[in-house]
Design an enzyme around this catalytic site. Structure first.
Site, PDB file in Angstrom:
ATOM      1  N   GLU A   1      -4.254   2.744   4.272  1.00  0.00           N
ATOM      2  CA  GLU A   1      -3.884   3.674   3.694  1.00  0.00           C
ATOM      3  C   GLU A   1      -4.203   5.039   2.945  1.00  0.00           C
ATOM      4  OE1 GLU A   1      -0.172   2.889   2.518  1.00  0.00           O
ATOM      5  OE2 GLU A   1       0.823   1.899   4.245  1.00  0.00           O
TER       6      GLU A   1
ATOM      7  N   GLU B   1       1.149  -3.913   8.908  1.00  0.00           N
ATOM      8  CA  GLU B   1       2.813  -3.887   7.831  1.00  0.00           C
ATOM      9  C   GLU B   1       3.773  -3.618   8.588  1.00  0.00           C
ATOM     10  OE1 GLU B   1       1.607  -3.008   4.145  1.00  0.00           O
ATOM     11  OE2 GLU B   1      -0.701  -3.028   4.374  1.00  0.00           O
TER      12      GLU B   1
END
Ligand SMILES: *[C@@H]1O[C@H](CO)[C@@H](O)[C@H](O)[C@H]1NC(C)=O
Ligand SMILES: *[C@@H]1O[C@H](CO)[C@@H](O)[C@H](O)[C@H]1NC(C)=O
Length: 480
Positions: A121, A265
């Site tokens: 991220e 995720e």
């Protein structure tokens, strides 16, 4: 023929009875931000026992990765954000990375590596752009190094991104675009993906929609059909689909409508906040697994989806900056015990997951507050010291231990510190305010944990054994 059929039936029955049928498109994330990580051999066994065939890592530590040799489990290696700069600056660094951390595992009977997750991220809004410049060059260098090593056809690099890299002004998927500040960069990246056969990896968190906005309709976070929104005659009845299709639209707008998408995720935490409960998590996973089993996909991307659950275990050292729930994302507790029954196959036939085997616990003892001690003035400092060096996320509002009386709250904090420090006597001093007990102070809702023997330490002890052996060998020589 009949005999063959009978044999097949027996096999099928055995498989069903073992209850280890995980859909191929479901993997898990294994993070190790834990004070006491489980030993990799225990984790690999747990994955096998539960039929999990894909795992995504956040690092590529060779010692850990080696345990996947010969298991056939498909592995995504990770590169932490802090390593991106080095890999971006120098293509030789990327070559070395691939050689040391990847191709070394590819021998016969080695590790089944499928992806390299470049950063984690890195464009997250809260990083203020710290990793924006280096990520794409690092990705290209890694993919080039994979190609040069002759494995680029089979192993692809991808950047796991938070869903905050795209947005929709109207909150409807059809207006999906990449975020303003990184729009050009994202366009270049997805075109590169498209040319090189790399997938887009996105993390989608319906829990956060609910957590960040208390007016968010509960139903829309799950998969039970409440509160549908209409988007140009397409109905969305859950935020997961709506979020995914916002990305599909953003990709279409920059000219790569068919780019493969992996959900890197997805999951639901079970403690640390009032909506982070086991009931909600179970409801979420039940809906998710059913959806995945149906292979319906989303309105704009019908078909099979590939997802990685977040995560495998609770991690007591994760940053609590996003919220106290951060340390409770596991489908297993920190010690590899399952939290609730699940059915990965989406059939609704709940089964207890198989717990980790061979886990060693520290002795049955806890550190508690001694409320009759003389000097109580130091108490507030001692408690905040304990909590800042251990995990008190369960004491927060809405969490499992929030309702403890004051004495027990203090005990909880002291015990957490004591366990984190391997039950060291020195870690249960607190200036005379604490004592060690052998009666479990847990209540019905609030468990005072006993820590496990860290699997990370085994490595150290192996090193110690090696050194000790060397030293004794040397002393032998000296004696002789
Ligand atoms: C291999 O991975 C480890 C763990 O992420 C890292 O510390 C190391 O620097 C990597 N090796 C190379 C040559 O980059
Ligand atoms: C980003 O900026 C905010 C506000 O200026 C600051 O509080 C935060 O620490 C910064 N984060 C990073 C990772 O630099």
């Amino acid at each position: 023929m009949a005999r063959a059929m009978a044999f097949l039936w027996t096999c099928a029955l055995i498989l069903v009875a073992a209850g280890v049928v995980v859909a191929e498109n479901i993997g898990v994330n294994w993070g190790v931000m834990s004070s006491h990580p489980l030993h990799p051999s225990i984790v690999v066994r747990l994955l096998k026992d539960n039929g999990v065939k894909k795992v995504k890592l956040f690092d590529s530590d060779s010692w850990t990765v080696g345990y996947f040799s010969g298991t056939g489990i498909e592995v995504t290696l990770g590169i932490p954000n802090e390593q991106l700069q080095n890999l971006a600056d120098d293509h030789r660094a990327a070559k070395d990375w691939v050689k040391e951390n990847l191709t070394s595992h590819l021998h016969d009977g080695g590790v089944n590596i499928k992806y390299v997750a470049v950063g984690n991220e890195p464009f997250l809004g809260s990083y203020n752009g710290s990793f924006t410049k280096q990520t794409f060059p690092a990705l290209k260098n890694i993919q080039k190094a994979l190609n040069d090593a002759g494995v680029g056809n089979k192993i692809k690099a991808t950047i796991p991104l938070n869903a905050d890299v795209y947005q929709s002004g109207s909150n409807k998927p059809s207006d999906g675009v990449f975020r303003d500040d990184i729009e050009d960069l994202m366009t270049q990246i997805v075109r590169y993906y498209n040319e090189n056969g790399c997938p887009f990896t996105v993390n989608i968190y319906p829990f956060l929609s609910l957590y960040l906005n208390s007016n968010f309709p509960q139903d829309f976070a799950f998969f039970n059909g409440g509160h549908p929104i209409n988007d140009k005659n397409v109905q969305y009845d859950n935020v997961f689909d709506a979020n995914y299709d916002t990305l599909v639209r953003a990709l279409k707008k920059v000219g790569v409508p068919d780019l493969k998408i992996i959900v890197g995720e997805v999951g639901w935490p079970t403690d640390g906040h009032k909506t982070a409960t086991k009931d909600n998590a179970k409801k979420f996973y039940d809906g998710l697994f059913k959806k995945l089993a149906s292979n319906k996909g989303t309105p704009l991307r019908p078909g099979k989806m590939e997802v990685y659950l977040f995560g495998l275990f609770d991690e007591d050292m994760k940053s609590i900056e996003p919220g106290y729930f951060e340390r409770h994302w596991g489908i297993f507790y920190f010690d590899g015990k399952p939290k609730f029954p699940m059915d990965f196959s989406g059939g609704g036939n709940d089964k207890a997951l198989v717990a980790a085997k061979g886990v060693q616990y520290l002795p049955n003892q806890w550190c508690v507050y001694e409320k009759d001690a003389m000097d109580q003035e130091v108490l507030p400092n001692q408690m905040s010291w304990a909590c800042s060096h251990a995990d008190c996320s369960c004491l927060q509002e809405g969490a499992s231990c929030y309702n403890l009386d004051n004495t027990r709250r203090i005990s909880y904090a002291f015990n957490s510190y004591y366990q984190t420090n391997d039950q060291d006597v020195e870690a249960c001093k607190f200036e005379g305010l604490a004592k060690i007990v052998t009666v479990d102070p847990s209540t019905q809702n609030c468990k005072f944990p006993i820590q496990i023997v860290s699997g990370g330490e085994k490595r150290l002890s192996f090193a110690y054994i090696a050194i000790a052996a060397l030293v004794s060998l040397m002393s032998l020589f000296i004696l002789v």
